[in-house]
Design a protein around this motif. Structure first.
Motif, PDB file in Angstrom:
ATOM      1  N   GLU A   1      38.782  94.908  68.205  1.00 34.42           N
ATOM      2  CA  GLU A   1      39.541  94.206  69.238  1.00 34.42           C
ATOM      3  C   GLU A   1      40.932  93.888  68.719  1.00 34.42           C
ATOM      4  O   GLU A   1      41.140  93.772  67.509  1.00 34.42           O
TER       5      GLU A   1
ATOM      6  N   ASP B   1      43.483  89.039  70.916  1.00 36.45           N
ATOM      7  CA  ASP B   1      42.197  88.647  71.511  1.00 36.45           C
ATOM      8  C   ASP B   1      41.331  87.915  70.493  1.00 36.45           C
ATOM      9  O   ASP B   1      40.662  86.934  70.819  1.00 36.45           O
ATOM     10  N   TRP B   2      41.367  88.417  69.234  1.00 37.34           N
ATOM     11  CA  TRP B   2      40.594  87.739  68.181  1.00 37.34           C
ATOM     12  C   TRP B   2      41.105  86.324  67.968  1.00 37.34           C
ATOM     13  O   TRP B   2      40.323  85.380  67.794  1.00 37.34           O
ATOM     14  N   TRP B   3      42.407  86.131  68.022  1.00 36.68           N
ATOM     15  CA  TRP B   3      43.001  84.820  67.806  1.00 36.68           C
ATOM     16  C   TRP B   3      42.598  83.838  68.924  1.00 36.68           C
ATOM     17  O   TRP B   3      42.259  82.681  68.654  1.00 36.68           O
ATOM     18  N   LYS B   4      42.672  84.319  70.161  1.00 35.84           N
ATOM     19  CA  LYS B   4      42.312  83.439  71.266  1.00 35.84           C
ATOM     20  C   LYS B   4      40.840  83.008  71.189  1.00 35.84           C
ATOM     21  O   LYS B   4      40.482  81.885  71.492  1.00 35.84           O
ATOM     22  N   LYS B   5      39.999  83.973  70.737  1.00 37.79           N
ATOM     23  CA  LYS B   5      38.554  83.686  70.682  1.00 37.79           C
ATOM     24  C   LYS B   5      38.245  82.705  69.561  1.00 37.79           C
ATOM     25  O   LYS B   5      37.380  81.824  69.694  1.00 37.79           O
ATOM     26  N   ASN B   6      38.915  82.801  68.430  1.00 38.74           N
ATOM     27  CA  ASN B   6      38.582  81.987  67.263  1.00 38.74           C
ATOM     28  C   ASN B   6      39.463  80.754  67.077  1.00 38.74           C
ATOM     29  O   ASN B   6      39.152  79.898  66.257  1.00 38.74           O
ATOM     30  N   HIS B   7      40.563  80.682  67.811  1.00 42.76           N
ATOM     31  CA  HIS B   7      41.462  79.536  67.678  1.00 42.76           C
ATOM     32  C   HIS B   7      41.842  79.003  69.055  1.00 42.76           C
ATOM     33  O   HIS B   7      42.990  78.723  69.347  1.00 42.76           O
ATOM     34  N   ALA B   8      40.850  78.908  69.942  1.00 44.69           N
ATOM     35  CA  ALA B   8      41.126  78.475  71.300  1.00 44.69           C
ATOM     36  C   ALA B   8      41.568  77.010  71.272  1.00 44.69           C
ATOM     37  O   ALA B   8      41.009  76.207  70.533  1.00 44.69           O
TER      38      ALA B   8
END
Length: 474
Positions: A463, A467-474
C-alpha cells in the motif's frame, strides 16, 4: 591495419562483447594491477607529490590561457633553429602535409616512434594510400602492427596480448614486414625482445625519414622532447636524414623550468620510474649531428574547440601518462578497443567527444563509459577532474536529443504534471500497489531496456505510504 575506429558500435555494444572475452579480461587485470601498484610505490617516494601535481596543473592552465602566444613563440624559435613549421587545422590537412613531405624526399618507407597524434589522425593509413610504408618501432606498437590490430592502451598499446599471443604474431607475420622471427622462438620476454630488436635494427639503419610525436615543446627555445623506455625513439630521432614531428598544439610548455615539473610527474605516473631511460631533446637542425631537415606539424584537430569549453578544456592538460586507465574499473573490464579511439579509458571518454564531437552514436556514448567513481581524478598527475567533465559532456549529449533522451524528457514532463496534481498521484500510487504482482522485473523498449537489463525494478509495497500513515497515525 584492417581495423578502423570509424563506424564502430557504441561503447555499451562494444564493451558487451569485450567482457565476454575471458583471456582479454585476464590480460588487462594482470597488467593494470601490476602497473598501478608500481606507480603507487614510485609516487610515495616523493613527499612533495601533491605540490608537484598542483604545479603541473597551474602551469598547464596558465599555458592554455595564452596558447596563441606560446605557439607563435614555438614557431619563431623552431624556424630560427633551422626547422620548418606547418599548421594543420584537421586530420586531413596534417596527413596531406606529412605525405607531401615524405614524397618530396623520394622515399617510400618511414620509421616511427610512438605518437598518439599520428594514431589520432590515421597517418599510417594515409601514407599507405600514397604508397609509403610506415614501420612502428615501439615494441608494443610493433606487436599491434604485425597483428593487424589496434592499440588498446596509451602507454602499453598491446596490453591486451599475452606472451603466447605475441610469440605467435611474431612467428606468423614478421617475415611480411622485414626480417623474419628466429626459428624456435619462445614466449620468454628476453627472446621476444631480441626478435624485435633484430627485426627493427635493419629498419633503423636503412630509413631516411623518421616520424615522431612529442611529449612536450619548450616555447622559449623551440625544443621538442620525447621520453621513452626502449631506445627506439632515440634511433628514430637521430638517424634519419629527415625528421617530421606531428604534435598537438596543447603540448607546449613556456620554459625549461616548467618542463622540469613534468619530467618529474610523467615518468613516475606512467612507468613508475624516477626518470625515463631515454629523454631525447632536439632543437631544429645542427650541421653534422642528427637529421638534416626538421619539420614540425602543429595539429589542431578539435583542440581549439575544446579550449573554448571552460569545463572541458582541462582535458588538454593531459600528459598521456595512462594512470587513469590503470585504475579504471570500466577500462579493466572492457579494454581499450571498446572506446573506438586512439585515446581509450577515462581520458579518452572526455577527450575524444570534444575532439570529434558527439554526432555519432559511439562518440555520444563515451561520456557514459564511466562509473564516476573518481579514481581517475585521484591519480591524475595534472589533476584533471575527469568525473566533472564526464557529467558536463553528458549534459551536452542529453541536450542534443536522441531517442533515449527524448523518452527521458517525456517521462520527466509526465512526472512533473503528476507531482503537481496530488489527487492524480494518490490514485496512481494505489493502482500501482494493487497491480504490483503483474509488474515485470525489467522494462522493455528502446532507451529503457539498456537501463533495466542490469537492474531489477524495485518492488512496490502493498500500500502507498500515505495510506499506511493514515491507518497507523489516525
Amino acid at each position: 591495419m584492417s581495423g578502423t575506429f570509424i563506424g564502430m558500435p557504441s561503447f555499451p555494444e562494444a564493451a558487451r562483447d569485450a567482457v565476454r572475452d575471458t583471456t582479454l579480461r585476464g590480460n588487462l587485470r594482470h597488467a593494470t594491477h601490476t602497473i598501478r601498484a608500481k606507480r603507487a610505490g614510485a609516487v610515495a617516494e616523493l613527499d612533495d607529490w601533491a605540490q608537484l601535481r598542483e604545479a603541473g596543473k597551474q602551469i598547464k592552465d596558465r599555458t592554455l590561457r595564452h596558447l596563441d602566444t606560446h605557439l607563435e613563440q614555438v614557431e619563431r624559435a623552431v624556424t630560427a633553429a633551422g626547422g620548418t613549421v606547418h599548421w594543420a587545422a584537421d586530420a586531413d590537412e596534417a596527413n596531406r602535409i606529412v605525405t607531401e613531405l615524405v614524397k618530396a624526399t623520394g622515399e617510400t618507407e618511414v620509421v616511427k616512434v610512438k605518437s598518439m597524434a599520428t594514431q589520432e589522425i590515421g597517418l599510417n593509413a594515409a601514407l599507405e594510400e600514397a604508397g609509403i610504408r610506415a614501420y612502428e618501432t615501439d615494441l608494443a606498437e610493433l606487436i599491434v602492427q604485425l597483428g593487424d590490430d589496434l592499440p588498446s592502451h596509451i602507454l602499453v598499446p598491446a596490453i591486451h596480448r599475452n606472451r603466447g599471443e605475441i610469440r605467435d604474431i611474431f612467428r606468423d607475420n614478421m617475415a611480411d614486414w622485414g626480417r623474419p622471427a628466429p626459428d624456435g622462438l619462445t614466449d620468454r620476454p628476453a627472446d621476444l625482445a631480441e626478435a624485435a630488436r633484430l627485426h627493427l635494427r635493419e629498419k633503423f639503419l636503412r630509413a631516411k625519414v623518421g616520424i615522431s610525436g612529442a611529449n612536450f615543446m619548450v616555447a622559449e627555445t623551440g625544443t621538442l622532447v620525447v621520453v621513452e623506455s626502449e631506445g627506439n625513439g632515440r634511433m628514430c630521432l637521430t638517424l634519419p636524414e629527415t625528421l617530421i614531428s606531428v604534435v598537438g598544439i596543447e603540448k607546449v610548455v613556456p620554459t625549461w623550468r616548467d618542463l622540469e615539473v613534468f619530467l618529474q610527474l610523467l615518468p613516475r605516473s606512467s612507468t613508475a620510474e624516477r626518470m625515463s631511460p631515454y629523454t631525447t631533446m632536439w632543437t631544429g637542425t645542427t650541421d653534422g649531428d642528427g637529421p638534416r631537415a626538421f619539420h614540425l606539424v602543429l595539429l589542431d584537430n578539435g583542440r581549439t574547440d575544446t579550449l573554448a569549453d571552460e569545463v572541458g578544456r582541462q582535458a588538454l592538460r593531459c600528459i598521456r601518462c595512462s594512470a587513469c586507465l590503470n585504475v579504471c574499473p570500466v577500462y579493466e573490464r572492457a579494454g581499450g578497443h571498446a572506446y573506438g579511439s586512439a585515446y581509450p579509458g577515462p581520458i579518452g571518454a572526455i577527450l575524444t567527444p570534444q575532439l570529434r564531437g558527439t554526432a555519432t552514436e559511439l562518440d555520444a556514448s563515451l561520456p557514459y563509459a564511466s562509473s564516476l567513481c573518481g579514481a581517475c581524478y585521484e591519480v591524475c598527475p595534472v589533476a584533471i577532474d575527469i568525473p566533472e567533465v564526464l557529467v558536463h559532456l553528458r549534459e551536452k549529449v542529453a541536450d542534443q536529443g536522441g531517442r533515449g533522451h527524448r523518452l527521458e524528457r517525456a517521462a520527466m514532463r509526465a512526472a512533473t504534471w503528476l507531482l503537481d496534481h496530488p489527487a492524480a498521484l494518490t490514485a496512481g500510487e494505489r493502482l500501482a500497489s494493487r497491480t504490483r504482482k503483474l509488474h515485470p522485473r525489467r522494462l522493455p523498449g528502446p532507451g529503457v531496456r539498456e537501463w533495466t537489463n542490469s537492474r531489477d525494478l524495485p518492488e512496490l509495497p502493498a500500500e502507498p505510504f500515505r495510506d499506511w500513515w493514515k491507518k497507523n497515525h489516525a
